[in-house]
Design a protein around this motif. Structure first.
Motif, short mmCIF file in Angstrom:
data_model
loop_
_atom_site.label_atom_id
_atom_site.label_comp_id
_atom_site.label_asym_id
_atom_site.label_seq_id
_atom_site.Cartn_x
_atom_site.Cartn_y
_atom_site.Cartn_z
N ILE A 16 0.86 -1.18 0.00
CA ILE A 16 0.00 0.00 0.00
C ILE A 16 0.90 1.23 0.00
O ILE A 16 1.67 1.43 0.94
N THR B 50 -14.06 -5.39 2.25
CA THR B 50 -14.45 -4.42 1.23
C THR B 50 -14.70 -3.08 1.89
O THR B 50 -14.77 -2.98 3.11
N TYR B 51 -14.82 -2.05 1.08
CA TYR B 51 -15.15 -0.72 1.61
C TYR B 51 -15.80 0.12 0.52
O TYR B 51 -15.61 -0.13 -0.68
N THR C 280 -9.20 -0.93 6.80
CA THR C 280 -9.99 -2.12 6.48
C THR C 280 -9.16 -3.38 6.68
O THR C 280 -9.65 -4.39 7.20
N GLN C 281 -7.89 -3.33 6.29
CA GLN C 281 -7.02 -4.48 6.43
C GLN C 281 -6.76 -4.83 7.89
O GLN C 281 -6.35 -5.96 8.21
N ARG D 211 -8.44 4.17 3.89
CA ARG D 211 -9.50 3.16 3.87
C ARG D 211 -8.90 1.76 3.69
O ARG D 211 -9.32 0.80 4.35
N ARG D 212 -7.93 1.63 2.80
CA ARG D 212 -7.30 0.33 2.58
C ARG D 212 -6.61 -0.17 3.84
O ARG D 212 -6.72 -1.34 4.21
N CYS D 213 -5.89 0.74 4.50
CA CYS D 213 -5.14 0.35 5.70
C CYS D 213 -6.06 -0.08 6.84
O CYS D 213 -5.88 -1.15 7.44
N GLU E 234 -8.26 7.20 0.22
CA GLU E 234 -8.28 5.84 -0.30
C GLU E 234 -7.24 4.98 0.39
O GLU E 234 -7.50 3.83 0.77
N SER E 235 -6.04 5.51 0.58
CA SER E 235 -4.98 4.77 1.25
C SER E 235 -5.37 4.46 2.70
O SER E 235 -5.14 3.35 3.20
N CYS F 135 -16.53 0.47 5.89
CA CYS F 135 -15.67 -0.67 5.59
C CYS F 135 -16.32 -1.92 6.19
O CYS F 135 -16.98 -1.84 7.23
#
Length: 327
Positions: free
Chosen positions: A67, A134-135, A82-83, A78-80, A75-76, A140
């Motif tokens: 990432i 997902t988000y 959520t993971q 949200r990815r973090c 966006e970054s 999320c």
């Protein structure tokens, strides 16, 4: 680009009458097998740079993910964050990070294998945890289940904000703009003349989220042609009233057998730059149970109905437990 991957219908068993959500489950349906749990994380406010870095560092240390570091990117973040949901789930199960490993299939479906220590071979076989993340904008989600590896990977979650795009367009015009993702039958039912704008928007959101959840559950790639799937849910919810349409799901014209679709909504209060707004999301959890008969559509209409299997948390709660996630 549209995918030419097969839809992967679950089985070629002959179609059976659709099951009303209020009817008892069909015989031999093992609902005790592979129980489903869902975590929903509300991004109810903007994150600080320090919070972003804390989340980024946790993910970097615990997962083999690339990432790009960007504290200014929503966006970054949200990815973090959520993971981090699988870490939170395992923490709640009191399983140290050193006692489990994260794996994925060639199609990207994740499962967690726990340490076999202090487990019988039979218990270990049924201890695999399948999950999907997902988000969408401010929400999320993670859906998970436990059982054998072959079963647990067939889970997916879809989350879609209930709104038109672009903002301000009429709901019927919005449906026309996404009509390439819908079948003719779906369009006819969504755009019935007697449907209000609210009903039109809600129903197109339901159909598209069902398709998203199913695609996630089977591991279809981004760009899959949604029009190859058909979800007819008219009549599967008590609010639809009397109808002669039996709900069903098709993939390339073949009934999708043995699937369970759980549908619910999420209402969020979100603060953005000192402005508080309410956002509505359609959520669907899809899981292949392998039972004969057409897909089941199960609707959850209140927080009380959800509380046994859906957990809602927010940014503050996630940030607070960061020190414990890698323990």
């Amino acid at each position: 680009m549209q995918s030419t991957q097969p839809v992967v219908p679950a089985t070629n068993a002959p179609p059976a009458p659709a099951i009303h959500p209020n009817a008892p489950p069909p015989p031999n349906t093992p609902f005790h097998d592979c129980p489903i749990l869902v975590w929903m994380l509300s991004l109810n406010r903007e994150a600080t740079k320090e919070e972003y870095e804390a989340c980024y560092n946790v993910v970097k240390e615990c997962f083999d993910l690339q990432i790009p570091y960007d504290p200014t990117s929503a966006e970054s973040f949200r990815r973090c964050i959520t993971q981090m949901l699988p870490l939170l789930m395992m923490r709640h199960r009191r399983i140290p990070r050193a006692k489990w490993k994260d794996y994925k299939t060639p199609t990207g479906k994740h499962w967690i294998e726990q340490s076999p220590e202090d487990m019988s071979p039979e218990k270990f076989l049924h201890s695999m945890i399948g999950y999907h993340l997902t988000y969408c904008e401010s929400l999320c989600g993670m859906a998970m289940t436990q059982g054998t590896q072959r079963k647990v990977v067939n889970i997916g979650i879809g989350v879609r904000r209930i709104e038109v795009e672009p903002r301000g367009v009429a709901p019927r015009a919005y449906v026309e703009s996404v009509s390439h993702k819908l079948t003719q039958k779906e369009l006819e039912l969504i755009l019935k003349p007697e449907n209000s704008d609210e009903v039109v928007l809600r129903r197109v959101s339901i159909v598209l989220t069902l398709k998203e959840a199913y695609n996630h559950a089977v591991g279809q790639p981004v760009g899959f042609d949604y029009s190859r799937l058909e979800f007819i849910v008219e009549g599967s919810h008590p609010s639809h009233g009397m109808t002669d349409i039996n709900p069903y799901a098709l993939g390339d014209g073949i009934p999708l057998q043995g699937w369970e679709f759980r549908l619910f909504k999420a209402q969020l209060g979100v603060a953005r730059q000192d402005q508080l707004s309410e956002e509505s999301y359609q959520c669907v959890c899809a899981f292949f149970r392998g039972t004969r008969g057409e897909s089941r559509f199960i609707w959850y209409n209140s927080e009380k109905e959800l509380e046994s299997w859906v957990q809602f948390i927010n940014i503050d709660q996630m940030i607070k437990v960061i020190p414990k996630l890698m323990a």
